[in-house]
Enzyme design. Structure first.
Site, mmCIF file in Angstrom:
data_model
loop_
_atom_site.group_PDB
_atom_site.id
_atom_site.type_symbol
_atom_site.label_atom_id
_atom_site.label_comp_id
_atom_site.label_asym_id
_atom_site.label_seq_id
_atom_site.Cartn_x
_atom_site.Cartn_y
_atom_site.Cartn_z
ATOM 1 N N TYR A 74 -2.088 -0.397 10.556
ATOM 2 C CA TYR A 74 -2.098 -0.829 9.145
ATOM 3 C C TYR A 74 -0.801 -0.390 8.460
ATOM 4 C CZ TYR A 74 -3.697 -1.258 4.275
ATOM 5 O OH TYR A 74 -3.817 -1.588 2.933
ATOM 6 N N SER B 93 0.865 -1.183 0.000
ATOM 7 C CA SER B 93 0.000 0.000 0.000
ATOM 8 C C SER B 93 0.902 1.233 0.000
ATOM 9 C CB SER B 93 -0.856 -0.008 1.274
ATOM 10 O OG SER B 93 -1.452 1.255 1.475
#
Ligand SMILES: NC(=O)c1ccc[n+]([C@@H]2O[C@H](COP(=O)([O-])OP(=O)(O)OC[C@H]3O[C@@H](n4cnc5c(N)ncnc54)[C@H](OP(=O)(O)O)[C@@H]3O)[C@@H](O)[C@H]2O)c1
Length: 270
Positions: free
Chosen positions: A154, A141
């Site tokens: 995250y 990501s």
């Protein structure tokens, strides 16, 4: 590498990006083993993308369960007659204030986003190394290169996955086995709940369709790329964050205040 004829184990096949990536790879001639937790959705997807030359197999598996990883690779190897590519796509996200984080949720996040890709890679590698070819693909990501407020856990998992990918790529440099780390920007999938979507709308965040991300992943695999960040502005932001993080701080602290507001609103709505 050549996608046509390659045998690919894809995790997170039932999610937004996985559901777009599976048909994209099948269209390019790959033979797929599809992994996820939902048996019915997996079987339906396998039916949709199968053709006589390349039937897809569905392999239900919970990656948070100890021991599931080697078993999944063994089943994929058996049903495809080998493995050329492992795509670590399954993932979870957390949009929350870190101070109030729940221990079980944190452990689950690390289990699915970090431990599972490492254990799957470890299980698949002997097969790839034996043939001296193939690729481990890790779906990261933009948050794996830029720490975002209210996504601390995250971000931590995606930073870990990027570090793993870089180190493993260097370790395998003489082996013929490749490692690809690909970092999508925000993508329109169920991973982003109402509060995350409100934040994106408020901050003018660009959101990609999963089909666009799927094409980019397949192109990166076919093109033997090593590390890819999706989105022109995001690529610049990643470089800027590496060189001058103080400049990025200002805009992300502001974004953090907006995030806190949306989290409060979504809590109040519950
Ligand atoms: N969406 C975004 O904005 C975005 C941006 C950048 C990167 N990414 C990354 O892209 C990847 C795919 O995300 P997505 O947007 O497609 O998310 P998604 O729609 O939420 O799908 C996530 C997938 O992971 C699977 N999964 C979750 N926990 C699992 C577990 N314990 N065992 C096995 N499978 C599990 C889910 O299976 P179930 O259906 O069984 O839950 C599902 O197939 C993730 O690694 C994510 O971090 C996403």
């Amino acid at each position: 590498m050549k996608i046509a004829g390659s045998r690919i184990l894809l995790t997170g096949a039932t999610g937004g990006i996985g559901r777009a990536l599976a048909p994209e790879l099948a269209r390019r001639g790959a033979r797929l083993a599809l992994a996820g937790r939902d048996t019915n959705r997996l079987a339906r997807l396998a039916g949709e993308i199968s053709n006589a030359a390349a039937p897809a197999v569905s392999l239900p598996s919970d990656l948070a369960r100890p021991g599931s990883h080697a078993e999944l690779v063994r089943c994929a190897h058996e049903s495809l007659g080998g493995i050329d590519v492992l795509i670590n796509n399954a993932g979870r996200s957390r949009f929350s204030a870190f101070a109030g984080e729940d221990e079980a949720a944190l452990r689950d996040l690390i289990e699915v986003n970090v431990t599972a890709p490492l254990l799957l890679a470890r299980a698949a590698l002997p097969h790839l190394l034996q043939r001296g070819t193939g690729c481990i693909v890790n779906i990261g990501s933009v948050f794996g290169a830029i720490g975002f407020p209210y996504h601390a856990a995250y971000s931590a998992t995606k930073f870990a996955l990027r570090g793993f990918s870089e180190a493993l790529r260097r370790e395998l440099a003489d082996s013929g086995v490749k490692v690809l780390y690909i970092a999508p920007r925000a993508t329109a999938t169920a991973m982003n709940g109402p509060a995350a979507r409100a934040l994106m709308a408020d901050t003018g965040t660009a959101v990609d369709a999963p089909e666009k991300v799927a094409v980019a992943i397949a192109d990166a695999l076919a093109g033997d790329r090593q590390e890819v960040t999706l989105g022109g502005p995001e690529r610049i932001f990643v470089r800027l964050n590496a060189l001058l993080p103080g400049i990025v701080d200002a805009s992300l602290v502001k974004q953090g205040r907006i995030a806190a507001h949306h989290l409060l609103e979504s809590k109040a709505a519950k």
